[in-house]
Design a protein around this motif. Structure first.
Motif, PDB file in Angstrom:
ATOM      1  N   THR A   6       0.850  -1.207   0.000  1.00  0.00           N
ATOM      2  CA  THR A   6       0.000   0.000   0.000  1.00  0.00           C
ATOM      3  C   THR A   6       0.877   1.244   0.000  1.00  0.00           C
ATOM      4  N   ARG A  10       1.429   3.967  -3.065  1.00  0.00           N
ATOM      5  CA  ARG A  10       1.219   5.416  -2.890  1.00  0.00           C
ATOM      6  C   ARG A  10       2.429   6.195  -3.403  1.00  0.00           C
ATOM      7  N   LYS A  13       2.489   6.291  -7.192  1.00  0.00           N
ATOM      8  CA  LYS A  13       1.491   7.237  -7.726  1.00  0.00           C
ATOM      9  C   LYS A  13       1.984   8.667  -7.556  1.00  0.00           C
ATOM     10  N   GLU A  14       2.535   8.951  -6.385  1.00  0.00           N
ATOM     11  CA  GLU A  14       2.992  10.319  -6.087  1.00  0.00           C
ATOM     12  C   GLU A  14       4.076  10.749  -7.089  1.00  0.00           C
TER      13      GLU A  14
END
Lengths: 244, 242
Positions: A6, A10, A13-14
Motif C-alpha cells: 500500500t 502510494r 502514484k505520487e
C-alpha cells in the motif's frame, strides 16, 4: 506485506503523477539522445556514436531517480505525512522498501525507453542490450539510495539544489559521458574513477558491446558504492525517524 | 478512568528545555485544550504522548499504557492530526483514506466501509475524487482528521487544526470536532482562545515548557478576574513573566 505494498503503491502514484517526472524521467534522455545523434550526423565524433552514447545517457537518466526519491521523502517529512505514518503499524523496513521499490520499475522503464529510442536511431539490436538493461537495476539502487540518503537529511528546497543541480552535474562531469576523461587526466580523472558514476557508464558500455568479463570490475564499484550508500541511507533515515 | 496521566514529563534538547516537569491528567471522553504561545512546548508534549519522541525524564500513561515502556500499545491507542496538513498531495481524498486503511492492514470491505463512514462524518463526499493537494485549507484539515480517525483511536490529538482557516471553514471544523466529542478523547492545541473556550471541557496553559494552570475556561476566568477568556490567558502568561 499488504502494508508495504500500500505504501509503495502510494509512492509510485505520487512520483508518476508529477508531470516533471514524466519529462525528466522519460522525455529528457530521449531529447538528449536525439540532439546528440543530430550533432553526430553532422560532425561525427566517436564519443557520440550511438552504441557509445546510449549507455551514458541511460546512466545520466538514472541520476534523476535520486532527485525523485529525495524530493518525495523530503516533502513527506515536511508535510508531516511521515510523522502521521510513524504512528501506524508500518515498520522501518516498510518505509525503506516502500520508498525504494517503486523506483526500480520506473528506472527500468526509463532505461528501456532510452534503449528503444536508440534502436530507432540505429543501435544494433543485439541480445546484449537486454543484459545491459538488466544491469540497470544495481545502478538504480545506487541512485535511489542516494535519494533516500539526501531526502532523510535535506529539506525539499535543498534537495532541488543538491540533487537537482549538484548531483546531476557531478554525475555528468565525472562519468565520461560528455567527454573522454583521459583528455583531462590527472587528479580529475583519478577522482572520477574513485567515484561510481564513470564505472556505471563503463559497465553499461561493456555490456552493450557484449563484453561481460570486462564489465565485472565496474560492477563491483557500482555494487560497493550502492551497498555503502544504502547502508548510510538506512542509518540516516532511521536516525531522522527516531529524532522525530 | 483517566485517558491520559502525565507525570513529571520533561524533554530537553541540548541546552533547551522544551517541556519541563509537566504533570496533569485528561479524563476519558474529555475535550482538553493545550494552550500557550509559540515555543511553549505544546507540540513536543503531543509528540511525546504519541510515543513519537522519547522524553528525557518522567512518563505518561495513555489508558494505563506507558509511553516509555509500551510505545507500540500507545501508538495503537492514539492518532494525531499534525499541525501541517500531512496528506499525500498527488492522491485523491479517497486514495488518501485508502492509504491509511491499507497501512493498518484493513480488508477491502472494511476500507470501503471506513471511507464511506468517515467521508460522511467529515463532509468529504463531494471531494472524494479530488486530489488532496488541490483542496482548500478547510477540506485538507477535514481530510487530515479523517485520516487520523481511521484507526479508531481512543485518543485523538489535533495539533492546531484550524490554523490558517477562514472564519467559515473554522466554524465548519468546530462542528466536526463537536460531533466527535464524547466518542473519543480529544487533545487540541490552538492559538485561538475563542476556539479553546467554545470547544474545551478543560484547558491547560503552558509557558516555556511548564504548566501554568489547568482548569475549565470559566474557572480560569474567575481565577484571573477576566471577562474574556483571551484576557484571562494573557494575564496568566504575562503574570508569570513579571
Amino acid at each position: 506485506m499488504k502494508k508495504l505494498l500500500t505504501f509503495a503503491s502510494r509512492n509510485a502514484k505520487e512520483i508518476l503523477r508529477d508531470p516533471l517526472t514524466l519529462f525528466f524521467g522519460l522525455g529528457f534522455p530521449i531529447v538528449l539522445l536525439l540532439l546528440l545523434s543530430a550533432i553526430q550526423a553532422s560532425i561525427p565524433v566517436p564519443l557520440f556514436e550511438i552504441a557509445h552514447l546510449t549507455p551514458g545517457i541511460t546512466v545520466f537518466g538514472l541520476s534523476f531517480m535520486t532527485l525523485f526519491s529525495a524530493l518525495l521523502i523530503a516533502k513527506d517529512r515536511e508535510s508531516a505525512l511521515l510523522e502521521r505514518l510513524y504512528t501506524t503499524p508500518l515498520t522501518p523496513l516498510d518505509f525503506i522498501l516502500g520508498y525504494t521499490l517503486p523506483l526500480l520499475p520506473i528506472a527500468l522503464a526509463q532505461s528501456a525507453v532510452t534503449y528503444a529510442a536508440a534502436l530507432i536511431l540505429g543501435l544494433a539490436p543485439t541480445p546484449s542490450i537486454l543484459l545491459a538493461l538488466a544491469f540497470v537495476l544495481p545502478v538504480s539502487v545506487l541512485f535511489i539510495a542516494l535519494g533516500l540518503l539526501f531526502g532523510s537529511i535535506l529539506t525539499d528546497k535543498q534537495v532541488g539544489g543538491i540533487c537537482g543541480a549538484l548531483l546531476t552535474n557531478l554525475s555528468a562531469w565525472l562519468s565520461g559521458i560528455w567527454f573522454d576523461l583521459s583528455l583531462v587526466g590527472g587528479v580529475f580523472e583519478k577522482i572520477a574513477y574513485a567515484l561510481p558514476f564513470v564505472h556505471a557508464v563503463e559497465l553499461e558500455r561493456a555490456l552493450v558491446r557484449g563484453e561481460l568479463i570486462p564489465a565485472l570490475p565496474h560492477l563491483w564499484w557500482v555494487l560497493g558504492y550502492g551497498i555503502a550508500a544504502l547502508a548510510l541511507a538506512v542509518l540516516l533515515f532511521l536516525r531522522q525517524m527516531k529524532k522525530r | 478512568m483517566n485517558a491520559i496521566e502525565i507525570k513529571n514529563l520533561t524533554k530537553r534538547y541540548r541546552d533547551v528545555t522544551a517541556v519541563d516537569g509537566l504533570s496533569f491528567t485528561v479524563r476519558e471522553g474529555e475535550l482538553f485544550s493545550l494552550l500557550g504561545v509559540n515555543g511553549a512546548g505544546k507540540s513536543t508534549t503531543i509528540r511525546m504522548l504519541c510515543a513519537l519522541t522519547e522524553p528525557t525524564s518522567g512518563d505518561a500513561y495513555l489508558l494505563g499504557k506507558s509511553i516509555l515502556h509500551e510505545s507500540a500499545a500507545v501508538k495503537r491507542l492514539c492518532a494525531v492530526s499534525p499541525q501541517e496538513s500531512a496528506v499525500a498531495p498527488a492522491l485523491s481524498v479517497k486514495e488518501n483514506l485508502a492509504l491509511i486503511c491499507g497501512v493498518h492492514g484493513f480488508s477491502k470491505e472494511k476500507t470501503t466501509e471506513k471511507i464511506g463512514e468517515l467521508s460522511a462524518l467529515l463532509g468529504l463526499q463531494e471531494v472524494l475524487s479530488r486530489r488532496a493537494g488541490k483542496l482548500s485549507g478547510g477540506y485538507k484539515r477535514r481530510l487530515s482528521i479523517a485520516m487520523a480517525l481511521i484507526s479508531e483511536p481512543k485518543i485523538l490529538f489535533l495539533d492546531e487544526p484550524t490554523l490558517g482557516l477562514d472564519v467559515l471553514a473554522r466554524s465548519d471544523l468546530w462542528d466536526v470536532i463537536r460531533a466527535l466529542k464524547g466518542n473519543v478523547t480529544i487533545v487540541l492545541t490552538t492559538h485561538y482562545m475563542e476556539e479553546a473556550e467554545a470547544l474545551s471541557d478543560r484547558v491547560a496553559v503552558m509557558k516555556d515548557g511548564r504548566l501554568l494552570v489547568c482548569d475549565t475556561p470559566d474557572a480560569i476566568k474567575v481565577q484571573t478576574g477576566a471577562v474574556r477568556f483571551e484576557d484571562a490567558f494573557v494575564r496568566i502568561v504575562k503574570g508569570v513573566a513579571k
